[in-house]
Motif scaffolding. Sequence first.
Motif, PDB file in Angstrom:
ATOM      1  N   GLN A  37     -25.333 -19.609  -9.435  1.00  0.00           N
ATOM      2  CA  GLN A  37     -24.208 -19.068  -9.538  1.00  0.00           C
ATOM      3  C   GLN A  37     -24.532 -18.129  -8.189  1.00  0.00           C
ATOM      4  N   THR A  38     -25.724 -17.602  -7.914  1.00  0.00           N
ATOM      5  CA  THR A  38     -26.045 -16.516  -6.962  1.00  0.00           C
ATOM      6  C   THR A  38     -26.211 -17.718  -5.616  1.00  0.00           C
ATOM      7  N   GLY A  39     -26.127 -18.888  -5.583  1.00  0.00           N
ATOM      8  CA  GLY A  39     -25.999 -19.658  -4.403  1.00  0.00           C
ATOM      9  C   GLY A  39     -27.452 -20.246  -4.121  1.00  0.00           C
ATOM     10  N   MET A  40     -28.285 -19.909  -4.901  1.00  0.00           N
ATOM     11  CA  MET A  40     -29.718 -20.243  -4.493  1.00  0.00           C
ATOM     12  C   MET A  40     -29.600 -21.665  -4.431  1.00  0.00           C
ATOM     13  N   PRO A  41     -30.104 -22.442  -3.404  1.00  0.00           N
ATOM     14  CA  PRO A  41     -30.348 -23.596  -2.950  1.00  0.00           C
ATOM     15  C   PRO A  41     -31.217 -24.352  -4.157  1.00  0.00           C
ATOM     16  N   ILE A  42     -30.978 -25.728  -4.457  1.00  0.00           N
ATOM     17  CA  ILE A  42     -31.594 -26.254  -5.520  1.00  0.00           C
ATOM     18  C   ILE A  42     -33.009 -26.557  -4.927  1.00  0.00           C
ATOM     19  N   LYS A  43     -33.481 -26.857  -3.803  1.00  0.00           N
ATOM     20  CA  LYS A  43     -34.760 -26.659  -3.491  1.00  0.00           C
ATOM     21  C   LYS A  43     -35.546 -25.652  -3.919  1.00  0.00           C
ATOM     22  N   ASP A  44     -34.949 -24.267  -3.654  1.00  0.00           N
ATOM     23  CA  ASP A  44     -35.383 -23.002  -4.144  1.00  0.00           C
ATOM     24  C   ASP A  44     -35.636 -22.913  -5.803  1.00  0.00           C
ATOM     25  N   ILE A  45     -34.674 -23.735  -6.543  1.00  0.00           N
ATOM     26  CA  ILE A  45     -34.554 -23.477  -7.719  1.00  0.00           C
ATOM     27  C   ILE A  45     -35.608 -24.359  -8.232  1.00  0.00           C
ATOM     28  N   LYS A  46     -35.734 -25.570  -7.888  1.00  0.00           N
ATOM     29  CA  LYS A  46     -36.929 -26.300  -8.037  1.00  0.00           C
ATOM     30  C   LYS A  46     -38.300 -25.799  -7.951  1.00  0.00           C
ATOM     31  N   GLU A  47     -38.441 -25.171  -6.838  1.00  0.00           N
ATOM     32  CA  GLU A  47     -39.713 -24.444  -6.583  1.00  0.00           C
ATOM     33  C   GLU A  47     -39.882 -23.169  -7.645  1.00  0.00           C
ATOM     34  N   TYR A  48     -38.806 -22.645  -7.717  1.00  0.00           N
ATOM     35  CA  TYR A  48     -39.184 -21.487  -8.883  1.00  0.00           C
ATOM     36  C   TYR A  48     -39.526 -22.039 -10.399  1.00  0.00           C
ATOM     37  N   ALA A  49     -38.720 -23.154 -10.708  1.00  0.00           N
ATOM     38  CA  ALA A  49     -39.173 -23.999 -12.151  1.00  0.00           C
ATOM     39  C   ALA A  49     -40.583 -24.512 -11.854  1.00  0.00           C
ATOM     40  N   LYS A  50     -41.007 -25.008 -10.867  1.00  0.00           N
ATOM     41  CA  LYS A  50     -42.552 -25.372 -10.759  1.00  0.00           C
ATOM     42  C   LYS A  50     -43.296 -24.267 -11.157  1.00  0.00           C
ATOM     43  N   LEU A  51     -43.145 -23.206 -10.406  1.00  0.00           N
ATOM     44  CA  LEU A  51     -43.959 -22.013 -10.341  1.00  0.00           C
ATOM     45  C   LEU A  51     -43.794 -21.314 -11.875  1.00  0.00           C
ATOM     46  N   ARG A  52     -42.649 -21.346 -12.567  1.00  0.00           N
ATOM     47  CA  ARG A  52     -42.518 -20.962 -13.679  1.00  0.00           C
ATOM     48  C   ARG A  52     -43.426 -21.741 -14.831  1.00  0.00           C
ATOM     49  N   TYR A  53     -43.528 -22.875 -14.609  1.00  0.00           N
ATOM     50  CA  TYR A  53     -44.186 -23.877 -15.679  1.00  0.00           C
ATOM     51  C   TYR A  53     -45.940 -23.459 -15.340  1.00  0.00           C
ATOM     52  N   LEU A  54     -45.975 -23.194 -14.143  1.00  0.00           N
ATOM     53  CA  LEU A  54     -47.402 -22.926 -13.811  1.00  0.00           C
ATOM     54  C   LEU A  54     -48.047 -21.672 -14.413  1.00  0.00           C
ATOM     55  N   GLY A  55     -47.205 -20.835 -14.913  1.00  0.00           N
ATOM     56  CA  GLY A  55     -47.573 -19.650 -15.586  1.00  0.00           C
ATOM     57  C   GLY A  55     -47.709 -18.433 -14.833  1.00  0.00           C
ATOM     58  N   ASP A  56     -47.984 -17.321 -15.368  1.00  0.00           N
ATOM     59  CA  ASP A  56     -47.923 -16.083 -15.077  1.00  0.00           C
ATOM     60  C   ASP A  56     -48.655 -15.609 -13.588  1.00  0.00           C
ATOM     61  N   GLN A  57     -49.553 -16.397 -13.342  1.00  0.00           N
ATOM     62  CA  GLN A  57     -50.121 -16.289 -12.080  1.00  0.00           C
ATOM     63  C   GLN A  57     -49.330 -16.486 -10.842  1.00  0.00           C
ATOM     64  N   THR A  58     -48.094 -16.965 -11.096  1.00  0.00           N
ATOM     65  CA  THR A  58     -47.252 -17.329 -10.015  1.00  0.00           C
ATOM     66  C   THR A  58     -45.911 -16.357  -9.969  1.00  0.00           C
ATOM     67  N   ILE A  59     -46.091 -15.222 -10.653  1.00  0.00           N
ATOM     68  CA  ILE A  59     -45.119 -14.138 -10.495  1.00  0.00           C
ATOM     69  C   ILE A  59     -44.755 -13.639  -9.122  1.00  0.00           C
ATOM     70  N   GLU A  60     -45.711 -13.405  -8.439  1.00  0.00           N
ATOM     71  CA  GLU A  60     -45.665 -12.740  -6.997  1.00  0.00           C
ATOM     72  C   GLU A  60     -44.678 -13.936  -6.302  1.00  0.00           C
ATOM     73  N   GLN A  61     -45.173 -15.225  -6.299  1.00  0.00           N
ATOM     74  CA  GLN A  61     -44.437 -16.325  -5.633  1.00  0.00           C
ATOM     75  C   GLN A  61     -42.836 -16.404  -6.094  1.00  0.00           C
ATOM     76  N   ARG A  62     -42.712 -16.377  -7.349  1.00  0.00           N
ATOM     77  CA  ARG A  62     -41.427 -16.411  -7.974  1.00  0.00           C
ATOM     78  C   ARG A  62     -40.373 -15.068  -7.546  1.00  0.00           C
ATOM     79  N   MET A  63     -41.186 -13.960  -7.590  1.00  0.00           N
ATOM     80  CA  MET A  63     -40.526 -12.825  -6.737  1.00  0.00           C
ATOM     81  C   MET A  63     -39.974 -12.871  -5.486  1.00  0.00           C
ATOM     82  N   THR A  64     -41.006 -13.610  -4.770  1.00  0.00           N
ATOM     83  CA  THR A  64     -40.569 -13.754  -3.473  1.00  0.00           C
ATOM     84  C   THR A  64     -39.234 -14.683  -3.361  1.00  0.00           C
TER      85      THR A  64
END
Length: 123
Positions: A56-83
């Motif tokens: 709904q924010t208009g985030m591209p699917i490519k970025d949502i996929k990247e976010y999902a990948k980082l999420r499943y990798l765990g808390d060590q990816t919080i900074e990348q998700r915040m980016t």
Amino acid sequence: MNYTIGAFSKEVGLSIDTLRYYEKEKLILPKRNEINRRIYDSSDITWINFIKKLKQTGMPIKDIKEYAKLRYLGDQTIEQRMTLLYKQYDVLVEKREEIELYTQFLLNKIDIYKEMLSERDIK
């Protein structure tokens, strides 16, 4: 509580085909039971609702996929998700500023017409 794909589909308001597509794209990785059927739980509901909000924010699917990948990798990816979230935030702020300019443009034109109408009524 655990959900089958059909019950989960109804719960989150997405079709079964969409859920399968999300799984294929690795946006969601449901658990499997002993006979290899997908099993979803309340954390999956929360996650799907978050994905829907990102869309709904208009985030591209490519970025949502990247976010999902980082999420499943765990808390060590919080900074990348915040980016990724800050990047989308910046896009929305820019759109809001653009909308404000368009809104002001229209209000200015409306004011011109009001002035014209009031001058016409005075004559």
